[in-house]
Design a protein around this motif. Structure first.
Motif, mmCIF file in Angstrom:
data_model
loop_
_atom_site.group_PDB
_atom_site.id
_atom_site.type_symbol
_atom_site.label_atom_id
_atom_site.label_comp_id
_atom_site.label_asym_id
_atom_site.label_seq_id
_atom_site.Cartn_x
_atom_site.Cartn_y
_atom_site.Cartn_z
ATOM 1 N N PHE A 43 -9.876 -11.584 -0.964
ATOM 2 C CA PHE A 43 -10.833 -12.478 -0.311
ATOM 3 C C PHE A 43 -11.235 -13.618 -1.243
ATOM 4 O O PHE A 43 -10.943 -13.585 -2.439
ATOM 5 C CB PHE A 43 -12.065 -11.686 0.124
ATOM 6 N N VAL A 44 -11.923 -14.559 -0.636
ATOM 7 C CA VAL A 44 -12.342 -15.745 -1.376
ATOM 8 C C VAL A 44 -13.070 -15.340 -2.664
ATOM 9 O O VAL A 44 -13.830 -14.361 -2.669
ATOM 10 C CB VAL A 44 -13.217 -16.648 -0.458
ATOM 11 N N GLN B 284 -4.749 -4.739 -4.601
ATOM 12 C CA GLN B 284 -5.700 -4.582 -3.493
ATOM 13 C C GLN B 284 -4.928 -4.692 -2.196
ATOM 14 O O GLN B 284 -3.856 -5.310 -2.167
ATOM 15 C CB GLN B 284 -6.736 -5.719 -3.527
ATOM 16 N N LEU C 25 -15.095 -13.248 6.009
ATOM 17 C CA LEU C 25 -14.700 -13.797 4.706
ATOM 18 C C LEU C 25 -13.272 -14.326 4.774
ATOM 19 O O LEU C 25 -12.401 -13.684 5.367
ATOM 20 C CB LEU C 25 -14.719 -12.667 3.673
#
Ligand SMILES: *[C@@H]1O[C@H](CO)[C@@H](O)[C@H](O)[C@H]1NC(C)=O
Ligand SMILES: *[C@@H]1O[C@H](CO)[C@@H](O)[C@H](O)[C@H]1NC(C)=O
Ligand SMILES: *[C@@H]1O[C@H](CO)[C@@H](O)[C@H](O)[C@H]1NC(C)=O
Ligand SMILES: *[C@@H]1O[C@H](CO)[C@@H](O)[C@H](O)[C@H]1NC(C)=O
Ligand SMILES: *[C@@H]1O[C@H](CO)[C@@H](O)[C@H](O)[C@H]1NC(C)=O
Ligand SMILES: *[C@@H]1O[C@H](CO)[C@@H](O)[C@H](O)[C@H]1NC(C)=O
Ligand SMILES: *[C@@H]1O[C@H](CO)[C@@H](O)[C@H](O)[C@H]1NC(C)=O
Ligand SMILES: *[C@@H]1O[C@H](CO)[C@@H](O)[C@H](O)[C@H]1NC(C)=O
Length: 751
Positions: free
Chosen positions: A98-99, A94, A76
């Motif tokens: 991610f995307v 986080q 990813l």
């Protein structure tokens, strides 16, 4: 120098064993032969890991070798860490983003928020929007420049002369400026830095905006300027020559598709640049270890004719391209520059600007580092003004731009970035592949800023299916026939300046008022434009020759509509070029001292001249093709006017004066015919990617469209169009009027 890998006795082909990738696939540029590149491909939002590519070596082993404990997979896409925000909160917190992950930003009490408050991680490894910044008004001269995701900043004082320095977290590469200084005008030098992963790349839109604004600045710097003196506009030709050097990497690791794409992209770039008034000199070469010079700048200096498109098309990459010698590319450019300097002399050379554009996969492995050669190029162009200790006169960094396009998955960023040069803006780009490069360059010069450029257009229907970009000047005119009823008279027209539309005088009847007229041009600010005024040609008089056997006489059938407000110029809304203006002289690339007649000779030159005009049927717009009969052919053509209803004279010249162009018939070609609603439509010709209006649709001998749906001419039907070259004085009194402050006048030629 031939190859870069020593001939080995352990020759062999590579194998496909252990090459598969989880979640993706791969392709080979030359099957399993040595020199073949294995390129992994992952779906959008994923990138190949651990390797992006592998090269087949002569001894039949892959580089890098696949490792069993690290299986190849599609990972990813990750975005750089946004938790670098000072004086604010990032949520959700986080470790990695991610995307498609979304983040929101909130400033502590007492701090003001600038930039995006919500950002999404995009498939190219960047965050959407702009860097969020939380700052307090400290009375500093410059605003807090913020900290981009993944970056570390040193420097917290933002007064004039203060600097801030940036670096990126481990594994990330810094694009943009690593150091910025606060200037007296409250701006920071350089461009905002950004941290890129190996898998981060620039989208076509980003490239086209950043590279586009840079190259446009260069091109417009050399555009002539208008200077108003004593109420008269004087056009000042800027001194200076632009030299553009383009190099395209075709080393063996590169596929044929890449080469084709690059050729097309270079062609598009040259085409786009050609729409400017500036005519640059070009040096174009393809390179590996060897250099193939496809277009020679020396030909331009010696005034030899060069057909760039043809030369590009002719070029075929041979199989032998091996290795990549980027240094040799810069050495070649340096030699050409030195030649130019010697040829034109030191004084003139000062006025030469140089733009170098290099497309490469970045894996240069021969000839040594190009950095010293780039330093020599800078020295030559800057004329050593940047040398330490010397009295610095004007900095000359705007005379040299070096743009580096790193293409493909395996570029080595630091080496390429170090080779860029230029005073402002982004000069290094990371592209995923060359597939969208042509489109990227197509977008570059079509944005709205180039208001002065008439006749720019696309020559194909864009993805949205809208023909406005092909005919950005088209205007639809509606006139209320009668105040008391809803009936409308429809005509076509053409935008000739941001505030004026040209059409036929016969579209109007006695008693029509500006408020009965609307013009339909969709510029994004509403489709229907109000009309401030309209003016018919003073000599237009439909009844002038009733007694001479011409019931309706259409001489001087031309009118100008002034819109209440300027339309917004963009890719889809832009004026057409009209005869005898400076603007058209630029479009036709005529010399400075050229006159109106030379424009006419260029546009209406053949005995049978191919022209077009638009027709509208419902919401559908299409182009009609006609042939104007000029010179010896004209008399036979206008003879048919005698067959028109309401004509009883025997002298065709009484009906069709010299102010008309004549089209129709089917001797040369099955020509289109004008229909009722086509009145006022621009009769135009495309010349070197610019559209010039030479006439407008006035009247015809037969209403073929009423009889059937037939849009084609028969043997005897003829159409007559007002030749704009014959009504220039009228156009000039209104459009070229310098004695008013309501609108920007067009610059008409004095002869
Ligand atoms: C490599 O493969 C090609 C065909 O792809 C073949 O002609 C050649 O003989 C092979 N070479 C070796 C050393 O196996
Ligand atoms: C093949 O050649 C490369 C360098 O040319 C070398 O590093 C590698 O060990 C060789 N592999 C084999 C299997 O011989
Ligand atoms: C972020 O993206 C990852 C991968 O798609 C997903 O597993 C995770 O739930 C996302 N986190 C949030 C907060 O949406
Ligand atoms: C252009 O160059 C000429 C001489 O080469 C000079 O006389 C003229 O002033 C220059 N014009 C501008 C705008 O620099
Ligand atoms: C590249 O262009 C040539 C000629 O224009 C064509 O024959 C060839 O098939 C093209 N190759 C690819 C991979 O598109
Ligand atoms: C510029 O500097 C180089 C060495 O750095 C020198 O060879 C050259 O003569 C200098 N040119 C000028 C115009 O001063
Ligand atoms: C409209 O144009 C005419 C010339 O055609 C001019 O005499 C008149 O003053 C203009 N009216 C306005 C309101 O601009
Ligand atoms: C530019 O004009 C040439 C002919 O002069 C034409 O072949 C080409 O298709 C045009 N390209 C664009 C993008 O308008």
């Amino acid at each position: 120098v031939k190859g870069f890998v020593a001939w080995s006795c352990l020759e062999g082909n590579c194998t496909e064993a252990n090459m598969e990738i989880e979640g993706g696939d791969y392709k080979l540029t030359k099957q399993l032969q040595s020199g073949s590149m294995l390129i992994y491909n992952c779906p959008e939002g994923y990138y190949p890991y651990p390797a992006l590519t592998r090269l087949c070596q002569r001894n039949g082993s892959w580089k890098p070798l696949p490792r069993r404990y690290l299986p190849q997979k599609c990972r990813l896409v990750e975005c750089p860490d946004p938790n670098v925000l000072e004086y604010g909160n990032v949520s959700p917190p986080q470790e990695k983003y991610f995307v498609d992950n979304e983040t929101t930003y909130e400033c502590y009490a007492g701090y003001t928020h600038r930039g995006s408050s919500r950002r999404v991680c995009l498939p190219n490894g960047k965050w959407s929007g702009t860097t969020p910044i939380c700052s307090r008004d400290t009375g500093d001269d410059c605003a807090d420049p913020g900290i981009p995701p993944g970056a570390i900043r040193t420097g917290n004082i933002f007064g004039v002369g203060d600097t801030v320095k940036y670096s990126c977290n481990r594994k990330l590469f810094l694009m943009g400026s690593s150091e910025r200084m606060c200037l007296e005008n409250g701006q920071w030098t350089g461009i905002e830095p950004a941290c890129y992963f190996k898998h981060t790349y620039d989208t076509p839109l980003e490239v086209s905006q950043a590279f586009g604004s840079g190259i446009k600045d260069t091109l417009t710097t050399l555009e002539p300027v208008d200077d108003i003196q004593e109420g008269r506009t004087i056009r000042i030709q800027k001194n200076g020559t632009l030299n553009i050097y383009i190099a395209v990497d075709i080393s063996e690791s590169i596929s044929e598709e890449y080469i084709n794409n690059s050729k097309e992209a270079v062609e598009m770039l040259v085409t786009k640049i050609s729409t400017f008034t500036v005519t640059p000199n070009y040096e174009i070469l393809f390179f590996s270890a060897e250099i193939s010079e496809v277009v020679k700048i020396t030909d331009f200096l010696e005034n030899r004719p060069v057909n760039i498109k043809q030369e590009l098309k002719k070029f075929k990459a041979s199989e032998k391209h091996t290795g990549t010698d980027l240094n040799r590319v810069f050495k070649t450019f340096l030699e050409r520059m030195a030649f130019i300097k010697q040829r034109v002399g030191e004084e003139s050379f000062k006025e030469h600007r140089h733009v170098i554009i290099v497309f490469t996969d970045g894996a240069f492995n021969m000839g040594g580092s190009p950095a010293p050669t780039v330093a020599k190029i800078k020295n030559l162009v800057y004329m050593n003004h940047t040398v330490e200790g010397e009295t610095k006169t004007q900095p000359r960094d705007e005379y040299l731009d070096i743009y580096m396009f790193g293409i493909g998955e395996d570029i080595y960023e630091p080496d390429l970035k170090a080779l860029t040069a230029g005073s402002d803006g982004q000069h290094f780009f990371k592209l995923k592949d060359t597939n969208t490069l042509k489109q990227t360059f197509d977008e570059i010069i079509s944005e709205g800023e180039l208001v002065g450029l008439c006749g720019l257009h696309r020559d194909y229907v864009t993805d949205d299916g809208n023909s406005r970009k092909m005919y950005p000047w088209m205007a639809f005119i509606k006139i209320q026939v009668n105040v008391s009823n809803e009936n409308l008279r429809n005509c076509l027209g053409s935008l000739v300046t941001p505030q004026f539309v040209l059409t036929a005088a016969h579209c109007f009847s006695f008693g029509d008022l500006p408020e009965h007229v609307t013009v339909d041009i969709d510029d994004g600010n509403g489709k229907i434009k109000k009309v401030q005024n309209f003016t018919l040609h003073p000599n237009y008089n439909i009844n002038a020759k009733v007694k001479e056997g011409v019931k309706e006489f259409y001489d001087y059938d031309v009118a100008l509509i002034q819109l209440s407000e300027e339309v917004k110029i963009s890719t889809s809304v832009r004026p057409i070029c009209i005869p005898c203006t400076q603007e058209t002289k630029g479009a036709l690339k005529l010399l400075d001292d050229s006159n109106c007649k030379q424009q006419e000779e260029l546009l209406l030159n053949n005995q049978v001249e191919r022209l077009s005009f638009l027709s509208k049927k419902g919401s559908w717009v299409f182009e009609k093709d006609v042939r104007a009969k000029l010179g010896d052919n004209r008399d036979a053509c206008i003879n048919h006017a005698l067959q028109a209803p309401g004509v009883s004279t025997h002298d065709p010249k009484k009906v069709v004066t010299d102010n008309f162009l004549c089209t129709g018939g089917r001797t040369y070609y099955r020509e289109h015919i004008a229909c009722n609603g086509d009145s006022g439509s621009a009769v135009f010709k495309n010349f070197k990617n610019r559209t010039i209006q030479v006439a407008l649709v006035s009247w015809g001998t037969k209403d073929m469209c009423k009889l059937s749906n037939n849009q084609f001419s028969d043997d005897s039907s003829r159409d007559f169009h007002i030749n704009l070259f014959r009504v220039v004085p009228f156009l000039k009194t209104i459009l070229g009027n310098n004695d008013q402050n309501e609108y920007t006048p067009l610059n008409f030629l004095s002869s």
